[in-house]
Design a protein around this motif. Structure first.
Motif, short mmCIF file in Angstrom:
data_model
loop_
_atom_site.label_atom_id
_atom_site.label_comp_id
_atom_site.label_asym_id
_atom_site.label_seq_id
_atom_site.Cartn_x
_atom_site.Cartn_y
_atom_site.Cartn_z
N LYS A 1 18.13 -21.42 38.31
CA LYS A 1 17.83 -20.08 38.83
C LYS A 1 18.86 -19.66 39.86
O LYS A 1 19.28 -18.50 39.87
CB LYS A 1 16.43 -20.07 39.43
N ILE A 2 19.26 -20.60 40.70
CA ILE A 2 20.27 -20.25 41.70
C ILE A 2 21.57 -19.85 41.01
O ILE A 2 22.21 -18.87 41.38
CB ILE A 2 20.51 -21.44 42.66
N ILE B 1 16.28 -11.36 37.36
CA ILE B 1 14.94 -11.84 37.72
C ILE B 1 14.03 -11.79 36.50
O ILE B 1 13.28 -12.73 36.24
CB ILE B 1 14.37 -11.03 38.90
N LEU B 2 14.13 -10.72 35.73
CA LEU B 2 13.31 -10.63 34.52
C LEU B 2 13.64 -11.78 33.56
O LEU B 2 12.74 -12.45 33.04
CB LEU B 2 13.55 -9.30 33.81
N TYR B 3 14.93 -12.01 33.39
CA TYR B 3 15.36 -13.09 32.49
C TYR B 3 14.79 -14.42 32.95
O TYR B 3 14.24 -15.19 32.16
CB TYR B 3 16.89 -13.12 32.46
N LEU B 4 14.87 -14.67 34.28
CA LEU B 4 14.36 -15.93 34.80
C LEU B 4 12.85 -16.00 34.67
O LEU B 4 12.29 -17.06 34.38
CB LEU B 4 14.76 -16.09 36.26
N ALA C 1 14.62 -19.76 44.95
CA ALA C 1 15.98 -19.63 44.42
C ALA C 1 16.62 -18.34 44.90
O ALA C 1 17.81 -18.32 45.22
CB ALA C 1 15.95 -19.68 42.89
N LEU C 2 15.82 -17.28 44.99
CA LEU C 2 16.34 -16.00 45.46
C LEU C 2 16.80 -16.12 46.91
O LEU C 2 17.90 -15.68 47.27
CB LEU C 2 15.26 -14.92 45.32
N LEU C 3 15.95 -16.76 47.72
CA LEU C 3 16.29 -16.95 49.13
C LEU C 3 17.58 -17.75 49.26
O LEU C 3 18.52 -17.35 49.97
CB LEU C 3 15.14 -17.68 49.83
N SER D 1 25.32 -15.65 40.40
CA SER D 1 26.34 -14.92 39.64
C SER D 1 25.95 -13.45 39.55
O SER D 1 26.81 -12.56 39.51
CB SER D 1 26.54 -15.52 38.25
N GLY D 2 24.65 -13.16 39.55
CA GLY D 2 24.20 -11.77 39.58
C GLY D 2 24.57 -11.11 40.90
O GLY D 2 25.05 -9.98 40.94
N LEU D 3 24.34 -11.84 42.00
CA LEU D 3 24.64 -11.29 43.34
C LEU D 3 26.12 -11.00 43.49
O LEU D 3 26.51 -9.98 44.07
CB LEU D 3 24.24 -12.31 44.41
N GLN D 4 26.94 -11.91 42.95
CA GLN D 4 28.38 -11.71 43.11
C GLN D 4 28.88 -10.53 42.28
O GLN D 4 29.96 -10.03 42.52
CB GLN D 4 29.12 -13.00 42.75
N GLY D 5 28.04 -10.10 41.33
CA GLY D 5 28.44 -8.95 40.52
C GLY D 5 28.03 -7.62 41.12
O GLY D 5 28.38 -6.57 40.58
N ILE D 6 27.27 -7.66 42.22
CA ILE D 6 26.84 -6.39 42.82
C ILE D 6 27.98 -5.75 43.59
O ILE D 6 28.66 -6.42 44.36
CB ILE D 6 25.63 -6.62 43.76
N ASP D 7 28.15 -4.46 43.37
CA ASP D 7 29.23 -3.73 44.02
C ASP D 7 29.02 -3.70 45.54
O ASP D 7 27.93 -3.37 46.01
CB ASP D 7 29.25 -2.30 43.47
N LYS D 8 30.07 -4.04 46.29
CA LYS D 8 29.95 -4.11 47.75
C LYS D 8 29.68 -2.74 48.37
O LYS D 8 29.16 -2.64 49.47
CB LYS D 8 31.23 -4.68 48.35
N GLN D 9 30.03 -1.67 47.64
CA GLN D 9 29.85 -0.32 48.19
C GLN D 9 28.41 -0.03 48.59
O GLN D 9 28.16 0.65 49.57
CB GLN D 9 30.29 0.71 47.16
N TYR D 10 27.46 -0.60 47.83
CA TYR D 10 26.05 -0.35 48.15
C TYR D 10 25.72 -0.87 49.55
O TYR D 10 25.02 -0.23 50.33
CB TYR D 10 25.14 -1.05 47.14
#
Lengths: 329, 365
Positions: free
Chosen positions: B242-243, B284-287, B161-163, B248-257
């Motif tokens: 899981k996907i 990931i912990l939640y999943l 799912a992560l991939l 939705s987690g990935l889309q919340g990551i700030d692009k600046q990183y």
């Protein structure tokens, strides 16, 4: 170069920095110009994107393959299914499989049971959830936080712990056949509906939603002389409609998929739900005693299609609701 | 989001917690009011305090009704139902698990004992009608199967799912469409698709045809072989959720990183390992926790593929899981079923605590 200071934006967006013509930036080791590096990066990006698409489309095909196989198997003849060489498209399209299934599989009985159970357990859940969430989010009373923590704690307990005792409880209500009593359809419905009238997770979800409604609305309603009761139904419930729709749909899907509990508490197949009906109808070939996969798959399709329709119409609510709830039912 | 609930239970941490690596907190950037130029220096006014307005309403409690009895009236239906169908059963199941020969129709039992746990764990024999007998299906089938299933399907499905979600996040065209396709296994009836898997893995089915083998996957086959279609089905069935969460987690990551990583010319795998995974760690912990619990309770998928008896070898009960054992013994050996349910509860509790404990070192909020 040393005199030229890049602004913050330019520094971050390095690729788009327009370097002056008289200046050639080169990397010491590779001795490539910026343009060459940019071109190489572009090529590698295209290759990478293409590979990503190929890989992801292949995975997507793999994911939907069981659906495809279900459809084509439901349209094949018995001989074509069992022959050595498997075909990826039926040589003779057998719509008659569906006719047979409609005649021999009580689809409409199971469907009716499932819909009745789904409607009543959803209504019950919605009512209890709205009341409880309202009390937790809007009213003040002694022991509110403690009670809420107790509620949350019950979510950690696996449902299987409850099944045994709930079975005994439902049985003591006289809803299950025993030595002196035979179960009626209404009792079977009650046994399948009532234990699922409470969902702590949905209470939690709705409470969070209710809490986001600004206090000013409540004060305005109070100024207008509205009671708590009419404020709940006229303001809070309409504002929380998306969450309530998500809860309704997930509850419906949960009932459609529930297997264990209906199987335990119902006495005869006619009282059971669609999943039970599907599993119990083996469609055995009378001569060979092996299952007729064509009929089985046609029945599976009949069970899957309503869910798919639900998904097509309420995709947004389902995906949003699942993202938050993450549990079926 | 479910994750919110998790941090709710864990108690939100105040401020970032660092373990060697430092992560910028995008939300914590203080708000600046426009700077004032003074003698060539820029003085920035930092506005940290919230303005106190006289009419500002501070919390729900200030405006809430104080009618105690009214609140309890609203809560009455839920409390009654929770007590009858959640709390009482919990206590009652623990109670039944320490009674001897509990009869679920009459409610009678022959005293209290801890033997039920010994019996299901194959440590002591129980008294059957034909003298002492051993209960074997729990230790030889249910526990090993449950653990094998869990430790195969959970890591595989999370990794897959992560991939998929990282790849989905990196593309633009058809992203929504592909996301919907990957979500499809969620909106299906587990029994229906399980039956499709058993058709695909039939002796004369597609898998044997493609690989030119003659393996029995579903019937007359040892547990190890039957695990293949079962695990595939469980993974297939569990990745959509899981996907959804990971994406939705990935889309919340700030692009600046990622821009910072690009400036440093960090390779893609390093970006993934140092930025994506740590920032996705709450998801990931939640999943991990939810899918561990889910896998420990596997039942429907087994019924779907192998049928109601839960076996591939006649009379062997060889596909049993802990939950299968519970359901199978509810009416015949209620005390054993209750003991098995308590056992399951304890396992889940222990695993959840282990994961929470481990997460204290690895999860960044």
């Amino acid at each position: 170069m040393a005199e030229e200071v890049l602004t913050k934006e330019q520094y971050i967006d390095f690729k788009n920095v327009k370097v002056n013509d008289h200046l050639v930036l080169s990397i010491a080791e590779s001795s490539k110009t910026v343009d060459q590096i940019k071109a190489a990066e572009k090529v590698s990006k295209i290759i990478f994107t293409t590979l990503t698409y190929i890989f992801i489309v292949a995975l997507a095909l793999l994911v939907i393959f069981p659906f495809y196989w279900m459809i084509i198997t439901s349209l094949k003849t018995f001989n074509e299914i069992t022959q050595e060489e498997q075909t990826f498209f039926p040589s003779v399209v057998m719509w008659s499989n569906y006719v047979y299934v409609f005649q021999h599989f009580n689809f409409f009985t199971y469907m009716k049971n499932t819909i009745v159970v789904a409607i009543f357990s959803t209504i019950g859940t919605l009512l209890t959830t709205i009341f409880a969430a309202f009390a937790f989010a809007r009213l003040r009373f002694k022991g509110r936080e403690t009670l809420f923590m107790i509620f949350l704690a019950t979510m950690m307990i696996p449902g299987e712990m409850m099944v045994i005792s709930n079975y005994i409880t439902v049985s003591s209500f006289g809803w299950i056949t025993n030595s002196t009593h035979t179960q009626t359809l209404t009792e079977a419905y009650a046994a399948m509906i009532v234990p699922f009238w409470v969902s702590v997770f949905h209470i939690y979800l709705l409470r969070q939603n209710f809490r986001q409604i600004p206090n000013e609305l409540y004060l305005a309603a109070k100024v207008d002389g509205k009671s708590d009761w009419s404020y709940l139904w006229k303001v809070m419930v309409p504002l929380a409609a998306p969450t309530l729709i998500s809860i309704t749909i997930l509850k419906f899907m949960g009932t459609w998929n529930s297997y264990v509990w209906p199987n335990l508490v119902t006495e005869i197949p006619e009282f059971r739900l669609i999943s039970n009906g599907l599993r119990e109808s083996t469609f055995n070939n009378p001569d060979l005693g092996v299952p007729e996969y064509g009929y089985q798959m046609a029945a599976s399709i009949l069970v899957t299609v309503p869910l798919f329709l639900l998904f097509v119409f309420f995709r947004k609510y389902i995906m949003k609701g699942v993202g938050r709830a993450g549990i079926k039912g | 989001m479910g994750i919110e609930l998790f941090s709710f239970i864990k108690g939100r941490r105040k401020g970032p917690k660092h373990h060697g690596r430092v992560f910028a907190e995008p939300e914590k950037v203080p708000e600046y009011t426009p700077g004032i130029q003074e003698d060539g220096k820029i003085i920035r006014l930092v506005n940290n305090k919230k303005l106190k307005k006289p009419y500002r309403v501070t919390g729900i409690d200030d405006v809430a009704s104080k009618n105690n009895w009214k609140a309890w009236l609203y809560l009455a239906p839920v409390i009654i139902l929770v007590v009858i169908f959640l709390l009482y059963p919990l206590i009652n199941t623990i109670f039944i698990s320490v009674t001897k020969n509990y009869n679920y129709t009459t409610g009678k039992y022959d005293g209290f004992t801890l033997e039920n746990f010994g019996v299901i764990l194959h440590m002591i024999p129980y008294q059957s009608d034909n003298g002492p007998a051993w209960e074997t299906s729990f230790t030889t089938n249910a526990i090993p199967n449950t653990f094998i299933l869990t430790f195969i399907t959970v890591p595989v499905s999370i990794a897959l799912a992560l991939l998929i979600s990282v790849l989905l996040n990196s593309i633009k065209a058809f992203q929504k469409f592909l996301q919907t396709v990957f979500f499809l296994p969620y909106v299906t009836n587990a029994i229906a698709i399980g039956m499709v898997f058993s058709v695909i893995f039939d002796d004369k089915g597609l898998i044997n045809y493609i690989f030119g083998t003659n393996t029995h996957w579903i019937y007359n086959t040892p547990t190890a072989t039957a695990m293949v279609p079962l695990c595939l089905f469980i993974v297939w069935n569990s990745i959509p959720f899981k996907i959804l969460i990971l994406l939705s987690g990935l889309q919340g990551i700030d692009k600046q990183y990622y821009q910072a990583a690009q400036i440093d010319a960090a390779p893609k795998w390093k970006t993934f390992g140092r930025i994506t995974v740590p920032l996705l760690s709450p998801q990931i912990l939640y999943l991990m926790i939810t899918s561990f619990i889910g896998a420990f309770k596997e039942y429907n998928s087994i019924v779907a593929i192998f049928g109601k008896r839960g076996e591939t070898l006649a009379g062997q009960k060889n596909m049993y899981t802990v939950v299968f054992y519970v359901y199978d013994n509810i009416s015949s050996n209620t005390s054993f079923a209750a003991a098995a349910a308590v056992f399951l509860f304890l396992i889940i509790l222990v695993f959840t605590f282990i994961q929470f404990w481990a997460s204290n070192k690895r999860v960044y909020y």
